[in-house]
Design an enzyme around this catalytic site. Structure first.
Site, PDB file in Angstrom:
ATOM      1  N   PRO A   1       0.818  -1.214   0.000  1.00  0.00           N
ATOM      2  CA  PRO A   1       0.000   0.000   0.000  1.00  0.00           C
ATOM      3  C   PRO A   1       0.850   1.261   0.000  1.00  0.00           C
ATOM      4  CG  PRO A   1      -0.352  -1.290   2.021  1.00  0.00           C
ATOM      5  CD  PRO A   1       0.718  -1.963   1.249  1.00  0.00           C
ATOM      6  N   GLU A   2       0.832   1.963  -1.108  1.00  0.00           N
ATOM      7  CA  GLU A   2       1.473   3.265  -1.223  1.00  0.00           C
ATOM      8  C   GLU A   2       0.365   4.276  -1.520  1.00  0.00           C
ATOM      9  OE1 GLU A   2       4.950   3.010  -3.806  1.00  0.00           O
ATOM     10  OE2 GLU A   2       5.111   0.883  -3.423  1.00  0.00           O
TER      11      GLU A   2
ATOM     12  N   ARG B   1       1.269  -9.304   8.698  1.00  0.00           N
ATOM     13  CA  ARG B   1       2.529  -9.046   9.393  1.00  0.00           C
ATOM     14  C   ARG B   1       2.410  -8.248  10.691  1.00  0.00           C
ATOM     15  NH1 ARG B   1       5.056  -8.767   4.248  1.00  0.00           N
ATOM     16  NH2 ARG B   1       6.422 -10.546   3.997  1.00  0.00           N
TER      17      ARG B   1
ATOM     18  N   ARG C   1      20.578  16.913  -0.089  1.00  0.00           N
ATOM     19  CA  ARG C   1      20.521  15.473   0.201  1.00  0.00           C
ATOM     20  C   ARG C   1      21.502  14.743  -0.696  1.00  0.00           C
ATOM     21  NH1 ARG C   1      15.906  13.857   3.196  1.00  0.00           N
ATOM     22  NH2 ARG C   1      16.990  11.860   3.129  1.00  0.00           N
TER      23      ARG C   1
END
Length: 278
Positions: free
Chosen positions: A2-3, A115, A154
């Site tokens: 699930p994103e 999970r 970054r």
DNA sequence: AGAGTAGCCTGTAAGC
DNA sequence: TGCTTACAGGCTACTC
């Protein structure tokens, strides 16, 4: 997994099926002590029962239910294997059900999570949970400048930064690989080193990858219980239309070169070595 | 402070 | 055939 597209598909389905419904009972499995965050399960029960669902929102991969009568917000994170199912009362049991929320129309919401990584919160202000999340990539306000700001300074590989929810909210392993393939960028390129042209391609790639996933009602990989399924239990279709993710050895849809699999930031990463040069 | 990684979980697939 | 090990990955906590 699930994103953003999988969670947004679920949000839209929930908006059509549970708005205005009242919670009448809640059951929480005894073997998921980490499921409910920040308050005792009994307190959650007391605050939820009698509440009506007035809205369903999303922030990143979090589902946010607005409750009636000033009872606050119920937040759900599906993490890796969590699925929310809307079933009629008495429908056959779903294995790995971790909590059940009964509604006043003889239906129930079941959170099924093999999970046990899924998390629930009940808060007065959703920003208590969402405060650290980066910008929403599908919002109008997410511009190339927003993306440049998120990647500024970054030095980590661009793939790792795309997975960092404090940089941009909602991308996971599948859509990060898809976005980088659409943008023609190697996943190990340092995030801050992109040219203006490359930033533009990545911006477009992120939005295209997410839009494609949304169009297909999400991705359901393989056949196991770990996979994303939608509110009614049906799978998404996007796994049939991915460009790179888990297509190792298969021809790139743009140039025909075999898709490669490497590790970046400890995650398996899929790319076309021709379209995404180092 | 930013980057890298172990650990949480459990079923599946690969390896011996 | 049956057992063992690696792997999947979102996120947090920890170390460097």
């Amino acid at each position: 997994m699930p994103e953003l597209p999988e969670v947004e598909t679920l949000r839209r389905d929930l908006e059509r099926s549970i708005l205005g419904r009242m919670a009448t009972e809640i059951w929480i499995a005894p073997d998921v002590p980490r499921l409910v965050q920040g308050l005792a399960p009994e307190e959650l029960r007391q605050r939820l029962i009698g509440a009506r669902f007035q809205g369903v929102q999303r922030r990143g991969k979090l589902l946010i239910f607005l409750l009636s009568d000033g009872r606050g917000y119920l937040l759900l994170h599906r993490r890796m294997s969590g699925n929310l199912l809307h079933r009629r009362n008495g429908a056959p049991a779903d294995p790995y059900t971790r909590f059940v929320l009964s509604l006043d129309d003889d239906s129930e919401l079941r959170f099924v999570d093999l999970r046990k990584f899924g998390r629930l919160w009940l808060v007065d202000d959703p920003t208590e949970v969402t405060a650290d999340l980066g910008p929403e990539p599908l919002e109008e306000t997410f511009t190339i400048e927003t993306l440049a700001e998120a990647l500024r300074r970054r030095q980590a590989p661009i793939k790792a930064v795309l997975l960092d929810q404090t940089a941009i909210a909602g991308l996971g392993n599948l859509y990060a690989d898809e976005a980088l393939h659409l943008a023609g960028l190697h996943p190990r390129r340092p995030a801050a080193g992109l040219t203006l042209d490359e930033l533009g391609r990545l911006h477009r790639g992120i939005r295209e990858a997410l839009a494609e996933g949304l169009h297909d009602r999400g991705s359901s990989l393989g056949t196991s219980l770990r996979d994303h399924i939608n509110l009614d239990g049906s799978p998404g279709e996007h796994q049939h239309h991915v460009h790179a993710f888990r297509r190792t050895g298969q021809p790139c849809l743009r140039c025909g070169t075999a898709i490669e699999r490497i590790k970046v930031g400890g995650r398996s990463t899929h790319l076309c070595p021709h379209c995404q040069p180092a």
